[in-house]
Write a protein that holds these residues in place. Structure first.
Motif: not given
Length: 188
Positions: A132-137, A173-188
């Protein structure tokens, strides 16, 4: 990015930071320029940038991977601060690895962040074996949120958060949106 690894995309060379005046000066630029830092609460002096550069390099050595510099493939000129980094604010976000990008204004609007981020996702999932890889901004940072959407990340409004390093007197600048992506292998 994994230590010792270089990633080539159509228009960029992504490589680890080197302890040179050129890399340190560029690191200072991307952490002090008002336009680049408009979604961040700090602007570092050169001394502060050098101190943070050293800390970043130490974390990279400890983790085996970390942040990188993106160069224009034709000219070799640094244009972006990109990479994969171990999460540092785990009390809010939980553990994990984040993907990020920050480009100089003259590189904006050309799809370079998306190009680098796609390559970094592949690197993270295939070379580093991440599940899993995440990002936030900052929630109003539409350019970064658009990159997250273009690279196939999924927004997680339930995990959005107020960043603990942003002072209370900077509510925009305080509130951050959170995003994620899972490996295609990890999720099938």
């Amino acid at each position: 990015m994994k230590i010792g690894r270089t990633i080539l995309t159509e228009r960029q060379r992504i490589r680890g930071w080197e302890d040179t005046d050129t890399d340190r000066a560029f690191f200072h630029r991307v952490n002090s320029d008002d336009a680049i830092q408009r979604y961040f609460p700090w602007r570092w002096s050169r001394a502060e940038a050098d101190e943070n550069f050293d800390q970043m390099q130490a974390r990279t050595a400890e983790n085996g991977f970390g942040w990188a510099v993106a160069e224009d493939l034709e000219t070799g000129v640094p244009i972006g601060f990109v990479g994969l980094g171990q999460m540092r604010h785990t009390q809010v976000t939980g553990p994990g690895v984040e993907i990020g990008w920050r480009y100089v204004p003259e590189a904006w609007g050309k799809g370079l962040a998306t190009e680098a981020a796609r390559a970094l996702l592949v690197h993270g999932f295939e070379d580093l074996g991440l599940e899993r890889i995440v990002a936030y901004a900052v929630a109003s940072n539409r350019p970064s949120l658009a990159v997250m959407a273009r690279i196939g990340m999924r927004e997680r409004p339930d995990l959005s958060f107020d960043h603990p390093m942003v002072p209370d007197d900077m509510p925009h600048l305080k509130r951050h949106a959170f995003w994620e992506k899972f490996s295609p292998v990890a999720r099938g």
